[in-house]
Design an enzyme around this catalytic site. Structure first.
Site, PDB file in Angstrom:
ATOM      1  N   ASP A 268      40.099  30.103  48.607  1.00 37.51           N
ATOM      2  CA  ASP A 268      40.990  31.062  49.264  1.00 37.51           C
ATOM      3  C   ASP A 268      42.216  30.382  49.851  1.00 37.51           C
ATOM      4  O   ASP A 268      43.322  30.930  49.819  1.00 37.51           O
ATOM      5  CB  ASP A 268      40.246  31.790  50.386  1.00 37.51           C
ATOM      6  CG  ASP A 268      39.576  33.071  49.910  1.00 37.51           C
ATOM      7  OD1 ASP A 268      39.707  33.396  48.715  1.00 37.51           O
ATOM      8  OD2 ASP A 268      38.934  33.736  50.730  1.00 37.51           O
TER       9      ASP A 268
ATOM     10  N   HIS B   3      55.055  49.616   1.218  1.00 35.13           N
ATOM     11  CA  HIS B   3      54.315  48.379   1.449  1.00 35.13           C
ATOM     12  C   HIS B   3      53.995  47.702   0.112  1.00 35.13           C
ATOM     13  O   HIS B   3      54.149  46.492  -0.044  1.00 35.13           O
ATOM     14  CB  HIS B   3      52.995  48.668   2.181  1.00 35.13           C
ATOM     15  CG  HIS B   3      53.136  48.893   3.643  1.00 35.13           C
ATOM     16  ND1 HIS B   3      53.722  50.019   4.166  1.00 35.13           N
ATOM     17  CD2 HIS B   3      52.757  48.128   4.698  1.00 35.13           C
ATOM     18  CE1 HIS B   3      53.694  49.952   5.495  1.00 35.13           C
ATOM     19  NE2 HIS B   3      53.116  48.808   5.843  1.00 35.13           N
TER      20      HIS B   3
ATOM     21  N   GLN C  41      33.961  36.389  53.802  1.00 34.06           N
ATOM     22  CA  GLN C  41      34.729  37.319  52.968  1.00 34.06           C
ATOM     23  C   GLN C  41      34.705  38.730  53.530  1.00 34.06           C
ATOM     24  O   GLN C  41      35.654  39.496  53.357  1.00 34.06           O
ATOM     25  CB  GLN C  41      34.186  37.303  51.533  1.00 34.06           C
ATOM     26  CG  GLN C  41      34.428  36.014  50.794  1.00 34.06           C
ATOM     27  CD  GLN C  41      35.903  35.668  50.692  1.00 34.06           C
ATOM     28  OE1 GLN C  41      36.702  36.393  50.101  1.00 34.06           O
ATOM     29  NE2 GLN C  41      36.282  34.552  51.290  1.00 34.06           N
TER      30      GLN C  41
ATOM     31  N   GLU D  96      33.766  39.362  42.580  1.00 38.19           N
ATOM     32  CA  GLU D  96      35.010  38.582  42.593  1.00 38.19           C
ATOM     33  C   GLU D  96      34.726  37.099  42.870  1.00 38.19           C
ATOM     34  O   GLU D  96      35.186  36.219  42.141  1.00 38.19           O
ATOM     35  CB  GLU D  96      35.947  39.149  43.664  1.00 38.19           C
ATOM     36  CG  GLU D  96      37.259  38.402  43.799  1.00 38.19           C
ATOM     37  CD  GLU D  96      38.074  38.908  44.970  1.00 38.19           C
ATOM     38  OE1 GLU D  96      39.287  38.623  45.011  1.00 38.19           O
ATOM     39  OE2 GLU D  96      37.515  39.572  45.862  1.00 38.19           O
ATOM     40  N   HIS D  97      34.005  36.825  43.939  1.00 37.36           N
ATOM     41  CA  HIS D  97      33.588  35.465  44.293  1.00 37.36           C
ATOM     42  C   HIS D  97      32.071  35.396  44.226  1.00 37.36           C
ATOM     43  O   HIS D  97      31.389  36.286  44.740  1.00 37.36           O
ATOM     44  CB  HIS D  97      34.027  35.094  45.706  1.00 37.36           C
ATOM     45  CG  HIS D  97      35.476  35.334  45.991  1.00 37.36           C
ATOM     46  ND1 HIS D  97      35.939  36.487  46.607  1.00 37.36           N
ATOM     47  CD2 HIS D  97      36.574  34.572  45.753  1.00 37.36           C
ATOM     48  CE1 HIS D  97      37.245  36.424  46.734  1.00 37.36           C
ATOM     49  NE2 HIS D  97      37.657  35.273  46.225  1.00 37.36           N
TER      50      HIS D  97
ATOM     51  N   HIS E  51      37.694  40.045  55.496  1.00 31.91           N
ATOM     52  CA  HIS E  51      38.953  40.438  54.851  1.00 31.91           C
ATOM     53  C   HIS E  51      39.310  41.886  55.161  1.00 31.91           C
ATOM     54  O   HIS E  51      40.490  42.247  55.225  1.00 31.91           O
ATOM     55  CB  HIS E  51      38.877  40.247  53.328  1.00 31.91           C
ATOM     56  CG  HIS E  51      39.265  38.882  52.877  1.00 31.91           C
ATOM     57  ND1 HIS E  51      40.549  38.399  52.963  1.00 31.91           N
ATOM     58  CD2 HIS E  51      38.535  37.882  52.322  1.00 31.91           C
ATOM     59  CE1 HIS E  51      40.602  37.168  52.486  1.00 31.91           C
ATOM     60  NE2 HIS E  51      39.388  36.830  52.087  1.00 31.91           N
TER      61      HIS E  51
END
Length: 451
Positions: free
Chosen positions: A364, A424, A262, A330-331, A265
């Site tokens: 992924d 009302h 990762q 995230e992961h 990335h």
């Protein structure tokens, strides 16, 4: 990944084998990016497709046709190696199968709360979705499965997709084939801010989209932020993140490989390990350094690990889980002697990967079926990843019969009077006074006791 002073106090003493070199999270709100995106969206809204074409030429070197026809999309798979094409087809099938199962478990319902007082809920898809399919330094071939395909599984009638040109021949064929498999209704060769603006302002079809989805760089993320409210969005994703909880029963080489998987990335992608074994933590650090020496993407992954990598030693499993929930990655991979403890305990993460045979890359690439559009930057505390449910509006309705007036109107009348909302109050009073008075309505229902 960062732990603030207040979070550190909450967690108790920790041993850091490696802290991030950069003090503070990766910058998400660069003033220059904000200014540039604001200017571009203003121009696109004002000048329409002329501005879109200008930015496409200026930023992407593209002056060809903006839209691809169905035949071009269908033939895009012919340009791919057979094994890549087969892998994409498998990824679409599995992602679609999981999305369809998600949809089947979101069911409409009705409940009778009182005599003739019926409440219900229907799941109704949004009408129009715009999906951005990134294709920058590393084209993410499975993105269409996670955005276009999941929207279609939710029942969205119209899904547009935009992807940036990838060289002089237009969009990347593998990205296009993913969009074709996923059922995109129209696909355009437009990148970045101009793509999101064109979809949001209704420049590509007969109306604006209702929702924008898909990952992208800082400019794409900022465009989504500025367009939110005019359209819906999936989430504001920052640099990709990965964390692992692992102990001495795991293989340090595997954990190192997964963290670097990762980190490559981008140079600001955080990768972190929390472990209950100091010796194991050091073994992972050593393994990462060895693997970086031969990794072809070491300039990217190495920078990410140097500046944003973390290794923390927790005193026990409970503290390890607490550290992970503070990070909210995230992961999140779990490779321990008791993975089920973490499955039951953890609450903050985008997606969970249990056991040594699971790895983030499986998701992924779409092969595991779950979505890879996930929350980052600790936003998993209140947010979840993209799924079928994000494209569905849980719309409620209610139906009250005359018999239900006694269960509803007196309380509404009294609350409204107390609030001072006379109109009302009158809506309830008029029903109380007219129970049984309408022609053909009287069926012996006793009068309402208003005492």
């Amino acid at each position: 990944m960062q732990i603030t002073p207040s979070e550190a106090t909450q967690l108790g003493p920790l041993t850091w084998l490696k802290k991030p070199a950069v003090d503070g999270p990766p910058a998400q709100r660069d003033p220059k990016v904000i200014e540039r995106v604001t200017e571009m969206l203003r121009e696109i809204e004002h000048r329409g497709l002329d501005a879109v074409r200008q930015y496409s030429q200026e930023l992407d070197g593209w002056s060809g046709s903006l839209e691809l026809d169905r035949d071009e999309l269908r033939r895009s798979g012919d340009a791919l190696p057979a094994d890549v094409r087969a892998a994409l087809e498998l990824g679409y099938k599995r992602t679609n199968r999981f999305a369809v199962a998600q949809r089947e478990h979101l069911t409409d319902f009705e409940i009778e709360l009182a005599d003739s007082v019926i409440c219900g809920q229907r799941y109704v898809p949004v009408s129009r979705v715009g999906a951005y399919l990134p294709a920058g330094r590393f084209p993410l071939l499975a993105s269409a499965f996670m955005t276009v395909g999941v929207a279609k599984a939710a029942g969205v009638p119209t899904v547009l997709a935009c992807t940036p040109p990838s060289g002089e021949h237009g969009a990347h064929p593998a990205v296009l084939y993913g969009a074709y498999l996923s059922g995109a209704d129209r696909v355009f060769t437009i990148g970045g801010v101009q793509a999101l603006g064109a979809m949001a302002f209704g420049l590509l079809d007969d109306a604006p989209v209702d929702m924008l989805v898909g990952a992208g760089n800082a400019f794409v993320t900022e465009a989504k932020r500025q367009l939110f409210g005019q359209v819906g969005i999936d989430l504001l994703a920052g640099p990709s993140e990965v964390a692992a909880i692992a102990d001495e029963t795991a293989d340090p080489e595997w954990i190192a490989a997964d963290l670097l998987g990762q980190a490559e990335h981008g140079p600001n992608s955080p990768a972190a390990l929390v472990t209950t074994s100091e010796a194991f933590g050091q073994q992972v650090i050593d393994a990462i350094e060895r693997q970086l020496e031969i990794l072809t993407t070491r300039e990217i992954a190495g920078a990410a690990w140097r500046d944003f990598g973390s290794v923390v030693v927790a005193r026990d499993a409970a503290q390890a889980a607490a550290v992970s929930d503070v990070w909210g990655p995230e992961h999140l991979e779990i490779q321990t002697a008791d993975d089920d403890f973490y499955l039951k305990t953890l609450t903050n993460y985008g997606s969970l990967f249990l056991g040594r045979w699971s790895t983030v890359a499986y998701s992924d690439k779409g092969i595991a079926g779950t979505n890879h559009v996930l929350p980052t930057g600790k936003t998993s505390r209140y947010n979840a990843g993209l799924s079928v449910s994000r494209f569905l509006k849980p719309l409620t309705y209610q139906r009250a019969g005359k018999e239900g007036t006694a269960a509803l109107a007196p309380s509404v009348e009294r609350i409204s009077a107390f609030e001072g909302l006379a109109a009302h109050e009158a809506t309830a009073t008029i029903r109380i006074e007219n129970v049984g008075r309408h022609s053909g309505a009287f069926d012996g229902t006793p009068a309402i006791d208003r005492s």
